[in-house]
Design a protein around this motif. Structure first.
Motif, PDB file in Angstrom:
ATOM      1  N   GLN A 385       0.856  -1.180   0.000  1.00 48.65           N
ATOM      2  CA  GLN A 385       0.000   0.000   0.000  1.00 48.65           C
ATOM      3  C   GLN A 385       0.893   1.231   0.000  1.00 48.65           C
ATOM      4  O   GLN A 385       2.077   1.159   0.342  1.00 48.65           O
ATOM      5  CB  GLN A 385      -0.922   0.025   1.229  1.00 48.65           C
ATOM      6  N   ASN A 514      -4.204  -9.833 -10.542  1.00 52.57           N
ATOM      7  CA  ASN A 514      -4.379  -9.852  -9.084  1.00 52.57           C
ATOM      8  C   ASN A 514      -3.588 -11.026  -8.528  1.00 52.57           C
ATOM      9  O   ASN A 514      -4.068 -12.160  -8.483  1.00 52.57           O
ATOM     10  CB  ASN A 514      -5.859  -9.966  -8.719  1.00 52.57           C
ATOM     11  N   GLY A 518      -0.966  -8.893  -4.300  1.00 52.49           N
ATOM     12  CA  GLY A 518      -1.690  -7.694  -4.720  1.00 52.49           C
ATOM     13  C   GLY A 518      -1.633  -7.527  -6.227  1.00 52.49           C
ATOM     14  O   GLY A 518      -1.044  -8.335  -6.955  1.00 52.49           O
ATOM     15  N   TRP A 519      -2.236  -6.469  -6.718  1.00 51.97           N
ATOM     16  CA  TRP A 519      -2.290  -6.224  -8.161  1.00 51.97           C
ATOM     17  C   TRP A 519      -0.912  -5.829  -8.698  1.00 51.97           C
ATOM     18  O   TRP A 519      -0.191  -5.057  -8.066  1.00 51.97           O
ATOM     19  CB  TRP A 519      -3.293  -5.129  -8.477  1.00 51.97           C
ATOM     20  N   LEU A 569       1.147   1.273 -10.690  1.00 50.13           N
ATOM     21  CA  LEU A 569       0.751   1.357  -9.286  1.00 50.13           C
ATOM     22  C   LEU A 569       0.531   2.788  -8.836  1.00 50.13           C
ATOM     23  O   LEU A 569      -0.061   3.022  -7.779  1.00 50.13           O
ATOM     24  CB  LEU A 569       1.814   0.683  -8.410  1.00 50.13           C
ATOM     25  N   HIS A 572      -3.293   2.891 -10.005  1.00 52.63           N
ATOM     26  CA  HIS A 572      -4.091   1.793  -9.449  1.00 52.63           C
ATOM     27  C   HIS A 572      -3.818   1.695  -7.954  1.00 52.63           C
ATOM     28  O   HIS A 572      -3.165   0.768  -7.468  1.00 52.63           O
ATOM     29  CB  HIS A 572      -3.749   0.487 -10.165  1.00 52.63           C
ATOM     30  N   ASN A 574      -4.728   1.983  -3.671  1.00 56.91           N
ATOM     31  CA  ASN A 574      -5.603   1.283  -2.749  1.00 56.91           C
ATOM     32  C   ASN A 574      -6.933   1.986  -2.549  1.00 56.91           C
ATOM     33  O   ASN A 574      -7.984   1.354  -2.428  1.00 56.91           O
ATOM     34  CB  ASN A 574      -4.879   1.101  -1.416  1.00 56.91           C
ATOM     35  N   ASN A 578      -7.716  -0.359  -6.328  1.00 62.02           N
ATOM     36  CA  ASN A 578      -6.660  -0.794  -7.246  1.00 62.02           C
ATOM     37  C   ASN A 578      -7.138  -1.006  -8.680  1.00 62.02           C
ATOM     38  O   ASN A 578      -6.343  -1.020  -9.605  1.00 62.02           O
ATOM     39  CB  ASN A 578      -5.978  -2.084  -6.754  1.00 62.02           C
TER      40      ASN A 578
END
Length: 740
Positions: A385, A514, A518-519, A569, A572, A574, A578
């Motif tokens: 995160q 995914n 996490g993604w 990221l 995308h 949290n 995402n």
């Protein structure tokens, strides 16, 4: 289904479906497909997902970041972690809105207590809030601790509190003694850290007062406490000035509290518990993030310098302290300072300064020699995160405060490369049964969004693949939750002759997976013959020359960005779940499904519900919000404008988002709740007289519209993925603002 079914029968079935809540699969919660015919659905059964050659198990490199306390409830926007130094081995987590939580430093901990709640006096949102916490060196005996928060005005407040006499896990909110306040010209660049040094004195850092580019020239203004690190000695009801502070008894009117100056936004700093060195991460403007070693009386250059680069010409001669390390905005855009690691759990990190970037989520380990010169800077990977803060426990182990509510620790990794499991060629991923024709593999369901993200004239196609036997957890208003192994694919093309679809050139195909960690997203760039695409390992920019009669000379020359995994990221995040496009308001619209020789236009939510793509039946799509396309003349200016801002801006600009200003551009919010209408901008007025974020009836005074209309990377929004203004959006947003 045959396209010539009697119209009355079709209307009857659709009305029956609405009355029955949509019908179809998922009623039992199994997510399994159904054989029942649904004339309102574009697909009649869920296709089986083919075996895809993309990695689902995340790899972590030499070092990994894992959940430290898996059984604890979520925290609310945690920004800092620390300990009391009293031998109790408890951890304290600062939540931005105004609470401090406390719990036992036990990986099996299941609950926390509220140590302090001062939300009634904290102004939060954007960069405002409860930002700092420091326990008195004699806390075990005197029960004193200090907090830094922003109050109304805004103003920065440094206060002392007492722990409750009867409960060590609860402080007395009525015991506040305000030691020092500093008025803030704007709501950003507030610093954030207070910390006791090894000398027993309290250090506090503040930024330049906000705005963009140091508009009031506070960086080099030594007549107030902005842009400084201060050093004071807290006493009874106030504080005194240590006798060896650098500006004690000066005749130039320099506040004696100042220890060092010339900082833009010293959000996080820390002391090396072994050497006493003061490490400070200063958040940059539009180009450079920096790490400084702070010395007594040092001038760190802002705003003559951003890092070691000239920001404003004309710097007077003098001694400036330049960073021990810096990085540009291809690596990240908002540095979060950490600590020199002195724990024992990860021996390979001992003596290294660990820090991260709030936007890109990258985390690094910086090594310096005995003279504090950089030796090495190694990337450790991405925090799960956005890292809003780091913190030490009593033993020197380090933790990351993830802004999404979770806490992470460092551990030895598996040594793998996160990109290693992705094939080098798109054709080897198994996502397309025929890559050259973009024929998707079985189970990849094509979809579209109501209000697409502007991507510099490129056009897009999108697919989703959900693992067999798994389903999506649907929400009408919140981000959806996707099972591990879900794959999203987005393909980009651009017309090399504007308006001529036959001139379209394939640019890239992005793949978002995914994974167990996490993604994770990658980019495949199409080759020159347009037969396949190759995996990119880093960001790449290409200059495109497009024939376009709407531009001077009939040519549009534009830079096109191919994003790196870290760039993925950055958007995308949290706060948005995402995943950006796959949500209720975007999918609540029609799509043309192909079945044999027939084309069936159907609502996407109805279709996904019918084939069992959700864990439960979702009912009629009419009960949910739907974003509107810019060119949908059947809808209002307000609907189209707010939809565009949702899809292009709200993934960062929302509660808990990564944008450093207190605005919320989600479609679900009322205009008043966006905190934009006739509100003075926190992050600079772009030189606009009487600027407001959105000025009622006046687009020319609206910073939001101006940021959309510029090509200057310093001011343009969104800050990545787009280099050109969107003419249609500018026209619609202008009309909307002028109608307010």
């Amino acid at each position: 289904m045959n396209a010539v079914k009697p119209l009355l029968l079709l209307i009857f079935v659709q009305l029956a479906l609405i009355a029955c809540g949509g019908g179809g699969a998922g009623d039992s919660g199994s997510g399994s497909s159904t054989d029942d015919t649904n004339l309102a659905s574009g697909l009649q059964q869920r296709p089986r997902t083919a075996t895809l050659n993309v990695p689902v198990t995340a790899t972590s490199g030499e070092i990994t970041m894992v959940e430290a306390f898996e059984n604890l409830p979520n925290f609310s926007q945690p920004v800092f972690i620390t300990h009391a130094g009293d031998g109790s081995d408890r951890l304290f987590v600062v939540e931005q809105a105004g609470r401090i939580r406390v719990f036992a430093n036990d990986p099996n901990a299941t609950s926390y207590s509220t140590f302090l709640d001062i939300r009634d006096r904290v102004a939060d949102g954007g960069e405002l809030g409860l930002l700092g916490l420091a326990f008195d060196p004699n806390y075990a005996s005197n029960g004193y601790f200090y907090v830094y928060y922003t109050g109304s005005g805004p103003e920065s407040r440094l206060s002392r509190f007492n722990v409750s006499s009867g409960n060590p896990n609860q402080a007395d909110p009525g015991s506040e003694t305000i030691l020092l306040t500093v008025d803030q010209p704007a709501g950003n660049h507030n610093g954030g850290t207070i910390a006791f040094g090894p000398d027993g004195y309290l250090y506090w850092g503040l930024g330049d007062g906000g705005g963009s580019g140091d508009p009031d020239r506070q960086g080099q203004n030594t007549q107030n406490l902005l842009s400084t690190v201060m050093r004071i000695n807290p006493t009874g009801s106030g504080y005194s000035i240590p006798a060896d502070n650098p500006f004690v008894d000066n005749s130039d009117g320099i506040p004696e509290e100042i220890w060092a100056y010339g900082f833009r936004n010293p959000y996080r700093f820390s002391f090396d518990r072994n050497t006493g060195d003061l490490w400070l991460a200063d958040v940059g403007q539009n180009a450079i993030e920096e790490i400084d070693i702070v010395i007594k009386g040092g001038n760190y250059g802002w705003s003559w310098y951003e890092g070691s680069s000239t920001f404003r010409s004309g710097a007077p001669s003098g001694t400036y302290q330049f960073p021990v390390h810096e990085y540009d905005h291809s690596q990240g855009e908002s540095i979060t300072g950490g600590y020199v690691y002195r724990g024992s759990a990860v021996p390979s990190l001992v003596g290294k300064y660990l820090y991260g970037d709030f936007i890109s989520t990258r985390v690094w380990a910086l090594t310096v020699d005995d003279q504090l010169n950089k030796v090495d800077n190694s990337e450790l990977g991405n925090a799960p995160q956005n890292p809003a803060g780091f913190g030490e426990d009593e033993a020197g182990e380090l933790y990351i405060a993830g802004y999404g509510g979770r806490l992470y620790r460092f551990a030895e990794g598996d040594g793998g490369d996160p990109l290693a499991g992705f094939p080098q060629a798109l054709s080897d991923t198994g996502l397309f049964s025929d890559t050259s024709s973009l024929t998707p593999a079985s189970g990849l369901i094509e979809y579209d969004v109501n209000s697409p993200l502007w991507s510099d004239y490129s056009t897009k196609r999108r697919w989703i693949a959900v693992p067999n036997g798994q389903a999506i957890t649907f929400s009408g208003s919140q981000p959806w939750r996707f099972p591990i192994g879900t794959v999203l694919v987005k393909h980009f093309e651009i017309e090399m002759v504007a308006g001529d679809t036959d001139s379209s050139r394939r640019l890239e195909t992005r793949v978002l997976v995914n994974q167990t960690g996490g993604w994770f997203g990658v980019t495949y760039r199409w080759n020159e013959p347009q037969t396949d695409a190759e995996l990119l390992t880093d960001r790449l920019t290409e200059t495109l020359t497009v024939a376009d009669a709407d531009f001077n000379g009939g040519t549009r020359v534009q830079d096109y960005l191919y994003p790196s995994p870290n760039d993925c990221l950055s958007c995308h995040v949290n706060a948005s779940g995402n995943v950006l496009g796959v949500k209720t308001a975007q999918l609540n619209g029609r799509f043309d499904y192909t079945s044999g020789n027939d084309t069936i236009s159907a609502n996407q939510l109805t279709t996904w519900n019918h084939i069992g793509l959700f864990t439960r039946s979702i009912g009629s799509p009419g009960q949910y919000q739907a974003l509107r396309a810019l060119d949908n003349q059947a809808t209002s200016l307000d609907q189209r404008s707010r939809s565009y801002l949702d899809s292009n801006c709200s993934f960062c600009h929302q509660a808990g988002g990564t944008a450093p200003v207190n605005i919320d551009l989600r479609y679900s919010r009322t205009l008043a709740q966006t905190n934009t209408l006739d509100v003075v901008p926190e992050a600079g007025d772009l030189g606009i007289s009487g600027a407001r974020i959105i000025a009622s009836g006046d687009a020319e005074r609206s910073v939001l519209w101006a940021r959309m209309n510029t090509t200057d990377d310093q001011y343009r929004m969104p800050p990545i993925a787009s280099h050109l203004p969107h003419p249609e959006a500018l026209n619609v947003i202008q009309q909307w603002i002028e109608s307010l």
